[in-house]
Design a protein around this motif. Structure first.
Motif, PDB file in Angstrom:
ATOM      1  N   GLY A 107      45.890  44.127  53.974  1.00 19.22           N
ATOM      2  CA  GLY A 107      45.237  42.865  53.605  1.00 19.22           C
ATOM      3  C   GLY A 107      44.330  43.034  52.397  1.00 19.22           C
ATOM      4  N   ARG A 108      44.232  41.984  51.601  1.00 17.37           N
ATOM      5  CA  ARG A 108      43.146  41.876  50.618  1.00 17.37           C
ATOM      6  C   ARG A 108      42.042  41.198  51.406  1.00 17.37           C
ATOM      7  NH1 ARG A 108      44.617  40.670  44.584  1.00 17.37           N
ATOM      8  NH2 ARG A 108      42.614  39.640  44.608  1.00 17.37           N
ATOM      9  N   ILE A 109      41.309  41.960  52.187  1.00 14.24           N
ATOM     10  CA  ILE A 109      40.400  41.340  53.163  1.00 14.24           C
ATOM     11  C   ILE A 109      39.341  42.349  53.593  1.00 14.24           C
ATOM     12  CG2 ILE A 109      41.708  41.991  55.253  1.00 14.24           C
ATOM     13  CD1 ILE A 109      41.343  39.003  56.160  1.00 14.24           C
ATOM     14  N   ALA A 114      34.303  40.889  44.965  1.00 12.03           N
ATOM     15  CA  ALA A 114      33.818  40.938  43.578  1.00 12.03           C
ATOM     16  C   ALA A 114      34.942  40.653  42.590  1.00 12.03           C
ATOM     17  CB  ALA A 114      33.228  42.316  43.303  1.00 12.03           C
ATOM     18  N   LYS A 115      34.661  39.887  41.554  1.00 10.28           N
ATOM     19  CA  LYS A 115      35.689  39.494  40.595  1.00 10.28           C
ATOM     20  C   LYS A 115      35.359  39.915  39.165  1.00 10.28           C
ATOM     21  CE  LYS A 115      38.734  38.009  41.730  1.00 10.28           C
ATOM     22  NZ  LYS A 115      39.799  38.841  42.370  1.00 10.28           N
ATOM     23  N   PRO A 116      36.362  40.469  38.468  1.00  9.07           N
ATOM     24  CA  PRO A 116      36.198  40.694  37.028  1.00  9.07           C
ATOM     25  C   PRO A 116      36.379  39.352  36.316  1.00  9.07           C
ATOM     26  CG  PRO A 116      38.414  41.286  37.706  1.00  9.07           C
ATOM     27  CD  PRO A 116      37.694  40.847  38.951  1.00  9.07           C
ATOM     28  N   GLY A 267      41.273  47.281  38.707  1.00 11.26           N
ATOM     29  CA  GLY A 267      41.810  46.059  38.103  1.00 11.26           C
ATOM     30  C   GLY A 267      42.343  46.291  36.699  1.00 11.26           C
ATOM     31  N   GLU A 268      43.091  45.310  36.237  1.00 10.16           N
ATOM     32  CA  GLU A 268      43.670  45.348  34.892  1.00 10.16           C
ATOM     33  C   GLU A 268      42.593  45.502  33.805  1.00 10.16           C
ATOM     34  OE1 GLU A 268      46.325  45.500  33.240  1.00 10.16           O
ATOM     35  OE2 GLU A 268      46.191  44.246  31.459  1.00 10.16           O
ATOM     36  N   ARG A 269      41.412  44.952  34.076  1.00 11.70           N
ATOM     37  CA  ARG A 269      40.366  44.974  33.041  1.00 11.70           C
ATOM     38  C   ARG A 269      39.511  46.237  33.071  1.00 11.70           C
ATOM     39  NH1 ARG A 269      41.398  40.497  35.188  1.00 11.70           N
ATOM     40  NH2 ARG A 269      41.683  38.522  34.093  1.00 11.70           N
ATOM     41  N   THR A 270      39.679  47.080  34.068  1.00 13.79           N
ATOM     42  CA  THR A 270      38.791  48.251  34.183  1.00 13.79           C
ATOM     43  C   THR A 270      39.567  49.559  34.324  1.00 13.79           C
ATOM     44  OG1 THR A 270      38.608  47.707  36.542  1.00 13.79           O
ATOM     45  CG2 THR A 270      36.788  47.026  35.138  1.00 13.79           C
ATOM     46  N   VAL A 290      46.475  50.834  40.870  1.00 14.53           N
ATOM     47  CA  VAL A 290      46.016  50.405  39.544  1.00 14.53           C
ATOM     48  C   VAL A 290      46.860  49.208  39.140  1.00 14.53           C
ATOM     49  CG1 VAL A 290      45.537  51.025  37.150  1.00 14.53           C
ATOM     50  CG2 VAL A 290      45.559  52.801  38.881  1.00 14.53           C
ATOM     51  N   LYS A 291      46.197  48.143  38.714  1.00 14.41           N
ATOM     52  CA  LYS A 291      46.925  46.983  38.194  1.00 14.41           C
ATOM     53  C   LYS A 291      47.378  47.300  36.772  1.00 14.41           C
ATOM     54  CE  LYS A 291      46.288  43.599  41.280  1.00 14.41           C
ATOM     55  NZ  LYS A 291      45.881  42.318  40.751  1.00 14.41           N
ATOM     56  N   ILE A 292      48.639  46.938  36.508  1.00 14.85           N
ATOM     57  CA  ILE A 292      49.231  47.252  35.212  1.00 14.85           C
ATOM     58  C   ILE A 292      49.706  45.950  34.561  1.00 14.85           C
ATOM     59  CG2 ILE A 292      51.088  48.525  34.055  1.00 14.85           C
ATOM     60  CD1 ILE A 292      49.028  50.382  35.406  1.00 14.85           C
ATOM     61  N   THR A 321      52.343  46.240  39.144  1.00  8.18           N
ATOM     62  CA  THR A 321      52.637  45.611  37.854  1.00  8.18           C
ATOM     63  C   THR A 321      52.477  44.098  37.954  1.00  8.18           C
ATOM     64  OG1 THR A 321      55.013  45.573  38.370  1.00  8.18           O
ATOM     65  CG2 THR A 321      54.191  47.464  37.157  1.00  8.18           C
ATOM     66  N   ARG A 322      51.901  43.500  36.916  1.00  6.81           N
ATOM     67  CA  ARG A 322      51.633  42.044  36.915  1.00  6.81           C
ATOM     68  C   ARG A 322      51.791  41.536  35.491  1.00  6.81           C
ATOM     69  NH1 ARG A 322      47.841  40.932  33.938  1.00  6.81           N
ATOM     70  NH2 ARG A 322      46.107  39.976  35.071  1.00  6.81           N
ATOM     71  N   PHE A 323      53.060  41.350  35.117  1.00 11.18           N
ATOM     72  CA  PHE A 323      53.365  41.025  33.733  1.00 11.18           C
ATOM     73  C   PHE A 323      53.542  39.530  33.473  1.00 11.18           C
ATOM     74  CE2 PHE A 323      55.363  45.362  34.077  1.00 11.18           C
ATOM     75  CZ  PHE A 323      54.380  45.990  33.341  1.00 11.18           C
ATOM     76  N   MET A 353      51.504  37.268  40.865  1.00 16.61           N
ATOM     77  CA  MET A 353      50.535  36.171  40.771  1.00 16.61           C
ATOM     78  C   MET A 353      49.821  36.162  39.409  1.00 16.61           C
ATOM     79  SD  MET A 353      51.096  35.217  43.883  1.00 16.61           S
ATOM     80  CE  MET A 353      50.036  33.808  44.115  1.00 16.61           C
ATOM     81  N   HIS A 354      49.257  37.326  39.027  1.00 13.81           N
ATOM     82  CA  HIS A 354      48.271  37.306  37.937  1.00 13.81           C
ATOM     83  C   HIS A 354      48.849  37.133  36.541  1.00 13.81           C
ATOM     84  CE1 HIS A 354      45.728  38.482  41.280  1.00 13.81           C
ATOM     85  NE2 HIS A 354      44.777  37.904  40.586  1.00 13.81           N
ATOM     86  N   GLY A 355      50.165  37.329  36.393  1.00 13.38           N
ATOM     87  CA  GLY A 355      50.771  37.071  35.077  1.00 13.38           C
ATOM     88  C   GLY A 355      51.381  35.684  34.990  1.00 13.38           C
TER      89      GLY A 355
END
Ligand code: PEP
Ligand code: CO
Length: 446
Positions: A107-109, A114-116, A267-270, A290-292, A321-323, A353-355
């Motif tokens: 779960g993401r739970i 916290a959010k970037p 996260g992708e940003r860190t 690691v998000k890519i 991966t989240r392209f 989701m994130h791309g």
């Protein structure tokens, strides 16, 4: 050049996306409190997840990871937790059938607070305030007081995580997650779904299998695996003060574990190689992700593998991966090929989701078909490259929200406003989550 790791060695590196805590003494006090609190999870559990993920890397199991983009302090009820667990369990059963492999449920739970943010400030009607960074940092209301980071919120996030986990543990061991019950929910869904006919085949086969097992004497009473499930927690390890404070030495192995969750991801940003997040996570022995995103090169991935998984331990590292549906076919093959050529043992997971975020009628949303399309392409790339499509990573909820467009009970652009409840990114609702599971199961069978 690799220096000795310590739980605080990240402090010598640049840490992006950290709040500007206004009061260092208050932060130090919360840090000290968190450091004394009991761990949320045990090292042995994290190790068990790592072993499961090693099987995923080898193609012998499948990873299903999902939950809120951001948990919230206000949407914190037993029913909300139950329904999030319920949809993930239902999806897992469908995917187990589709993959013909055990599905590892994460779960993401219980810690995903916290959010970037893409910008440190947000401007409304000419007024600029610090961005909302998740409820463990500040409050989403657009006022100066609400947006001031408050470290007491880290402690509140800890306690909310502890009681969320307490309920999850009760649900997953106390019979709520019994396979027969989950299958009943799925039959119920199929009966009501406009796509019922399409899904019935899978649902009926599962029912037949359960009936057959009962006939030959395998039931929930004599077979614990039918009655209980292993369910793991995860979140983005973003606020390093929090993650360091929850890091403990395992008395059995002497290794450090970040005991805020079983699995942590960057996260992708860190994910900078010389950044504080990579430094922190390289030293804890949890399974990590690691998000890519689209800017990552094959070389970046190999260097991340070197740093985060120098022993090339299977199950340690998941590349998520989240392209975006329009980029994945172009970008993924090179990365997969090079990582494979170098013999790196990783789990490949797809975050569809994130791309695929777009704004429609003023709402951040994601079209169901684009989400599914990225997954389909993820599978076909891995098939073509001879690598393992190890898992999927969703933002979803058990509630009947209207945040993502489409699905079998279609969410239309004009209905987005009806129940748009997320504190951050748009999530699949329960129906869309189950639709997705049936369609992925079909895909895995083809
Ligand atoms: C997230 O998972 O909510 C997130 C912010 O993802 P990413 O780091 O991939 O943008
Ligand atoms: Co998100």
């Amino acid at each position: 050049m690799t220096q000795t790791w310590r739980p605080d060695s990240w402090r010598q590196y640049k840490a992006d996306q950290q709040p500007d805590w206004p009061d260092p003494a208050a932060l130090a006090e919360s840090f000290a409190n968190l450091s004394r609190f009991p761990p949320l999870v045990f090292a042995g559990e994290a190790l068990s997840l790592k072993k499961h993920l090693a099987r995923v890397a080898a193609g012998e199991a499948f990873l299903l990871q999902g939950g809120d983009c951001a948990e919230s302090f206000s949407d914190f009820t037993a029913n909300a937790i139950r329904d999030k667990l319920k949809v993930l369990l239902q999806m897992a059963v469908i995917l187990t059938y589709g993959a013909r492999k055990p599905v590892i449920k994460v779960g993401r739970i219980a810690g995903q607070f916290a959010k970037p943010r893409s910008s440190p400030t947000e401007t409304q009607d000419g007024v600029s305030l610090p961005s909302f960074r998740g409820e463990s940092v500040n409050d989403p209301a657009f006022t100066e007081a609400a947006r001031l980071p408050d470290p007491k919120r880290l402690e509140r996030a800890y306690f909310q995580s502890a009681s969320t986990l307490n309920l999850l543990r009760a649900f997953t061991s106390g019979g709520f997650a019994d396979l027969h019950r989950v299958q009943m929910w799925n039959q119920d869904f199929v009966a009501k779904s406009p796509q019922g006919e399409r899904y019935a085949h899978i649902a009926n086969q599962l029912s037949d299998a359960l009936r057959f097992m009962e006939v030959i004497g395998i039931d929930s009473k004599n077979t614990p695996v039918l009655h209980q499930v292993e369910y793991f927690t995860s979140h983005e390890a973003l606020i390093l003060e929090f993650e360091q404070a929850l890091t403990r030495v395992d008395s059995i192995t002497g290794d450090h574990y970040d005991c805020s969750a079983h699995m942590l991801w960057i996260g992708e940003r860190t994910r900078q190689l010389d950044g504080a997040h990579v430094e922190f996570l390289r030293g804890v022995h949890n399974p990590i992700g690691v998000k890519i995103g689209p800017t990552a090169t094959a070389d970046d991935l190999l260097r991340l593998c070197d740093r985060l998984n120098p022993d090339n331990e299977a199950g340690r590292l998941t590349l998520i991966t989240r392209f975006g549906h329009d980029k994945v076919a172009k970008l993924l093959p090179t990365l997969v090929r090079k990582v494979r050529a170098e013999g790196r043992r990783v789990v490949w997971s797809c975050d569809p989701m994130h791309g695929n975020t777009q704004t429609v009628q003023g709402f951040k949303t994601r079209p169901f078909d684009n989400v599914l399309s990225e997954i389909k392409q993820f599978f076909s790339v891995h098939k073509a490259e001879g690598t393992v499509p190890g898992g999927v990573h969703f933002e979803l909820t058990g509630d009947d929200v209207t945040e993502c467009l489409g699905g079998s009970i279609e969410v239309l652009p004009e209905s987005l406003r009806e129940r748009y409840e997320t504190t951050c990114d748009p999530r699949l609702n329960a129906t869309q989550g189950l639709d997705m599971a049936y369609l992925i199961a079909e895909l895995m069978q083809s």
